[in-house]
Design a protein around this motif. Structure first.
Motif, PDB file in Angstrom:
ATOM      1  N   ASP A  66       0.912  -1.250  -0.101  1.00  0.00           N
ATOM      2  CA  ASP A  66       0.046   0.075  -0.047  1.00  0.00           C
ATOM      3  C   ASP A  66       1.054   1.153  -0.081  1.00  0.00           C
ATOM      4  O   ASP A  66       0.708   2.100  -0.543  1.00  0.00           O
ATOM      5  CB  ASP A  66      -0.969  -0.151   1.291  1.00  0.00           C
ATOM      6  CG  ASP A  66      -2.038  -1.005   1.060  1.00  0.00           C
ATOM      7  OD1 ASP A  66      -2.387  -1.204   0.013  1.00  0.00           O
ATOM      8  OD2 ASP A  66      -2.459  -1.468   1.977  1.00  0.00           O
ATOM      9  N   LEU A  67       2.106   1.374   0.740  1.00  0.00           N
ATOM     10  CA  LEU A  67       2.596   2.357   0.777  1.00  0.00           C
ATOM     11  C   LEU A  67       3.589   2.590  -0.497  1.00  0.00           C
ATOM     12  O   LEU A  67       3.548   3.734  -1.029  1.00  0.00           O
ATOM     13  CB  LEU A  67       3.735   2.291   1.897  1.00  0.00           C
ATOM     14  CG  LEU A  67       4.788   3.455   2.138  1.00  0.00           C
ATOM     15  CD1 LEU A  67       4.114   4.761   2.455  1.00  0.00           C
ATOM     16  CD2 LEU A  67       5.854   3.061   3.354  1.00  0.00           C
ATOM     17  N   LEU A  68       3.962   1.365  -1.175  1.00  0.00           N
ATOM     18  CA  LEU A  68       4.722   1.654  -2.554  1.00  0.00           C
ATOM     19  C   LEU A  68       3.659   2.448  -3.551  1.00  0.00           C
ATOM     20  O   LEU A  68       4.174   3.119  -4.162  1.00  0.00           O
ATOM     21  CB  LEU A  68       5.321   0.364  -2.731  1.00  0.00           C
ATOM     22  CG  LEU A  68       5.861   0.290  -4.153  1.00  0.00           C
ATOM     23  CD1 LEU A  68       6.996   1.267  -4.430  1.00  0.00           C
ATOM     24  CD2 LEU A  68       6.310  -1.161  -4.533  1.00  0.00           C
ATOM     25  N   LEU A  69       2.491   1.611  -3.364  1.00  0.00           N
ATOM     26  CA  LEU A  69       1.486   2.183  -4.578  1.00  0.00           C
ATOM     27  C   LEU A  69       1.071   3.385  -4.364  1.00  0.00           C
ATOM     28  O   LEU A  69       0.765   4.419  -5.155  1.00  0.00           O
ATOM     29  CB  LEU A  69       0.427   1.400  -4.637  1.00  0.00           C
ATOM     30  CG  LEU A  69       0.609  -0.123  -5.075  1.00  0.00           C
ATOM     31  CD1 LEU A  69      -0.264  -1.007  -5.064  1.00  0.00           C
ATOM     32  CD2 LEU A  69       1.252  -0.075  -6.567  1.00  0.00           C
ATOM     33  N   LEU A  70       0.989   3.870  -2.908  1.00  0.00           N
ATOM     34  CA  LEU A  70       0.776   5.358  -2.512  1.00  0.00           C
ATOM     35  C   LEU A  70       1.620   6.384  -3.246  1.00  0.00           C
ATOM     36  O   LEU A  70       1.667   7.354  -3.638  1.00  0.00           O
ATOM     37  CB  LEU A  70       0.434   5.421  -1.213  1.00  0.00           C
ATOM     38  CG  LEU A  70       0.449   6.964  -0.498  1.00  0.00           C
ATOM     39  CD1 LEU A  70      -1.001   7.342  -1.095  1.00  0.00           C
ATOM     40  CD2 LEU A  70       0.469   6.996   0.966  1.00  0.00           C
ATOM     41  N   TRP A 154      -4.119   1.346   7.533  1.00  0.00           N
ATOM     42  CA  TRP A 154      -3.032   1.984   7.974  1.00  0.00           C
ATOM     43  C   TRP A 154      -3.181   1.855   9.451  1.00  0.00           C
ATOM     44  O   TRP A 154      -1.781   2.049  10.038  1.00  0.00           O
ATOM     45  CB  TRP A 154      -2.990   3.658   7.700  1.00  0.00           C
ATOM     46  CG  TRP A 154      -2.811   3.827   6.276  1.00  0.00           C
ATOM     47  CD1 TRP A 154      -4.016   4.512   5.244  1.00  0.00           C
ATOM     48  CD2 TRP A 154      -1.747   3.641   5.387  1.00  0.00           C
ATOM     49  NE1 TRP A 154      -3.387   4.574   4.022  1.00  0.00           N
ATOM     50  CE2 TRP A 154      -2.380   3.824   4.113  1.00  0.00           C
ATOM     51  CE3 TRP A 154      -0.709   3.095   5.440  1.00  0.00           C
ATOM     52  CZ2 TRP A 154      -1.542   3.778   3.008  1.00  0.00           C
ATOM     53  CZ3 TRP A 154       0.407   2.880   4.560  1.00  0.00           C
ATOM     54  CH2 TRP A 154      -0.100   3.300   3.159  1.00  0.00           C
ATOM     55  N   LEU A 155      -4.180   1.601  10.165  1.00  0.00           N
ATOM     56  CA  LEU A 155      -3.953   1.222  11.693  1.00  0.00           C
ATOM     57  C   LEU A 155      -3.125  -0.181  11.928  1.00  0.00           C
ATOM     58  O   LEU A 155      -2.586  -0.049  13.097  1.00  0.00           O
ATOM     59  CB  LEU A 155      -5.470   0.629  12.107  1.00  0.00           C
ATOM     60  CG  LEU A 155      -6.242   2.179  12.223  1.00  0.00           C
ATOM     61  CD1 LEU A 155      -7.704   1.865  12.750  1.00  0.00           C
ATOM     62  CD2 LEU A 155      -5.898   3.205  12.982  1.00  0.00           C
ATOM     63  N   GLY A 156      -2.881  -0.821  10.843  1.00  0.00           N
ATOM     64  CA  GLY A 156      -2.037  -1.930  11.041  1.00  0.00           C
ATOM     65  C   GLY A 156      -0.697  -1.715  11.302  1.00  0.00           C
ATOM     66  O   GLY A 156       0.043  -2.289  11.782  1.00  0.00           O
TER      67      GLY A 156
END
Length: 262
Positions: A66-70, A154-156
């Motif tokens: 998710d971070l990479l695609l963001l 993102w809470l993870g």
């Protein structure tokens, strides 16, 4: 209980063995082993790390994607090739896995993603087009547009706190222990003065406080300090009452130092 230690403070620095030094059984207990605060930091750090890693795999799974695609994602259109129901209900909906095909990086690729959003998944039938986000740098990294790979979002990321804190505490314990061992084996000897001795109330092990001795020594116009602790006060009593103690220090890093223990 171990026998009372024999005096280990020499009357001359020349009496300190030459480098590299071999530790006595007492030196192994006090310096080479993890004692006092080092023992507590290593234990707590190990527990946090052991418990935190599985929690991170469970709650933070998919966050790197998710971070990479963001940061690096671009829109791509793909085609749904399969739809698989999980067979159980989450929040009143049946999760499904959407398998899709897309072209990126000069080749055809396939990937899949689990979905709980029934409104979206109901429209994604085999053969239908689907909007995707694909990494420019790693074309094999993708997700359905507007969705997250991580189930907990993102809470993870909060789960990362446990292994992070554990790693810091464990690394601190190992680092200080290795510094003391290096100083004992290969350090230079000088005289130091005990500045404080007594229970270390900042640390508790099984309801008891370790006994801690602190000292300082000078090299030129600079002053350095160190400390040593043990759950058995008798191991350090002679240093607490001594007029001066022999300190072994690393010439390249005098902050890494310990006491000479015979």
């Amino acid at each position: 209980m171990p026998e009372a230690p024999r005096p280990s403070i020499p009357t001359s620095l020349d009496a300190v063995p030459a480098r590299p030094r071999r530790p006595s059984p007492r030196a192994r207990r006090l310096i080479f082993a993890y004692t006092g605060g080092q023992q507590v930091f290593r234990w707590i750090g190990g527990v946090f790390l052991l418990l935190g890693l599985p929690a991170t795999l469970l709650f933070a799974h998919g966050l790197p994607t998710d971070l990479l695609l963001l940061l690096d994602g671009e829109p791509v259109t793909g085609t749904v090739i399969a739809r698989e129901d999980f067979g159980y209900v989450v929040n009143g909906a049946i999760p499904v896995r959407i398998r899709y095909r897309y072209a990126a990086g000069g080749q055809e690729r396939e990937a899949s993603q689990a979905l709980v959003d029934h409104r979206l998944s109901s429209r994604l039938e085999p053969g239908s087009t689907v909007a995707l986000e694909v990494s420019r740098q790693l074309p094999g990294c993708s997700r359905l547009a507007g969705q997250q790979v991580s189930v907990f979002g993102w809470l993870g990321a909060a789960a990362l706190a446990f292994p992070l804190v554990g790693s810091v505490l464990l690394a601190a314990a190992i680092r200080t222990n290795r510094r003391e061992i290096r100083a004992f084996v290969r350090g230079r000897a000088t005289w130091g003065k005990v500045t404080q001795a007594g229970p270390d109330f900042s640390v508790r092990v099984n309801g008891r406080h370790p006994y801690r001795v602190e000292w300082e020594f000078r090299l030129g116009d600079r002053s350095f300090s160190g400390s040593l602790s043990s759950m058995d006060p008798r191991e350090l009593e002679e240093f607490a009452t001594a007029a001066r103690v022999v300190v072994l220090y690393d010439p390249a890093q005098p902050a890494a130092n310990t006491l000479w223990v015979s």
